[in-house]
Design a protein around this motif. Sequence first.
Motif: not given
Length: 489
Positions: A223-227, A309-310
Amino acid sequence: MNYVSGCLSIVIALFISSTGAEDVVYGQVGGTVTLPKLKWGSEKVTVQWYFGMDQKSLIFRNAQGRETIDPEWKDRLSLSKTDFSLIINKIRLEDFKSFKCELKDFRPTQIISVTTFRLSRVSVQPVSPLLAGKNLNLNCDVKEIFEGTQRRWLSPQKQDLNKDKRAQIGNNGGLTVMNVTGQDNGEWTCVVTYQGREAYANTPVTVIDLSPAHPQPIYTSVSSLSLLHLPCFFSIPLPLSWSDSQEKSIQGGRWTFTPSPAAGSLTGVVQTLVNLSPGPPLAWVTNQKRGLDVSALQRKNLNLSLSKKGVTEGDRGDYTCAVEFQRDDTLKREMRVEVLQVFTSPGPVAFLGQEVNLTCTLGQPLTSDLEVKWIPPHHSSLLPLDSSPHPTLLTIPEATYGNGGRWRCELWRNKTKLTSVEITLKIERVPMDVWLLVTICAAAVIFILLLILTVILIRRHRQRVMMPRRGKRRFCNCQDPKPKGFYRN
């Protein structure tokens, strides 16, 4: 009465003589010790404790319970509330002498008990801070050892070292612990037992180690929002006394990454992500543009953690945090990152009636302790799904509008959700321009076929017309005809 009084005097004299020998009690400088004295049968008893050879009075309690304490000992002495025991706090080096307890009957004033104690010193020498992986050596020094004196050790978790396979205890009470870890940081205790009484000597031990490694992989999702957070920090702050400064004690470090086969590229090739420059000040030097966040590094707590991030499937693999110290000593922490991914076939957009496959994967087969759970849209034609575990490959035989929407795949271990990933599936009608194109193409094909057929028929017709008939004579029309028309050749 004289006979009874005489017998009582003889008994008291025998008692005093039998308790006159010094009773040894062990203690540690800075610690607390109790010199035990049981309560006498009569309530009308005075208690007085003396110190040293000069018999200096320390504390006195009369028959009514009122106490008088020597001003020099006021903050360090007290009598037990349940008996006549003397409690000494914050033991000093000069306190290791004799103490005497004297009990007197209030009426008549007569000594009924005298007990003498000798406070003997027990100590553990402090040790310098250790790096994890080194050996710990401790000595329990007892100034006076008598027959029956025993020594044993307790770890910071108060566990008996006799059961620890790493520990070796010598006959002289020395302790060696092999290959220490951060869990060995804390207060170690030498327990000295004599005549059923225990004395404790403590010493702090500092073990420099990195935060404990993850027992399981770190799970995240594409995901582009996953950390993605990669933890690496010291379990305790580095002591300033260990070296001239924190920065001089660390000589360097690095983060490396080894992609797993599921990452899809450069499998097994070790890549250096960042290097730690000793400075001063300490700073990360980034080697690859992977969107790494190194801002966690601070001089106060030396947090060496990285974050990103991402997340993509290319982040699957093994990560290693290494810190180098003087004398070529190195601390390492390794962690594995697994990335959950979901994709659809033939694509995220499907047409009505088309077969669609949804795949939820870590890039490799799931281990036996892992399972996936699908959460379809509310109006999906696949509802209700069978009980878990769900298959990693989910097939929609004929897509309907109800299958459109957000599909979520969750990764579970037992009753713990590890991570989840989502994908949006769109279901559409076959567009009109497609039908128009199909119609035009079909018409063009039909027209071309008709045209070809027409040409073929015309050619055949011409061939039949031009072909001469058998059995008929041929005549020619001469350029210079003779009179009256045609002639035979």
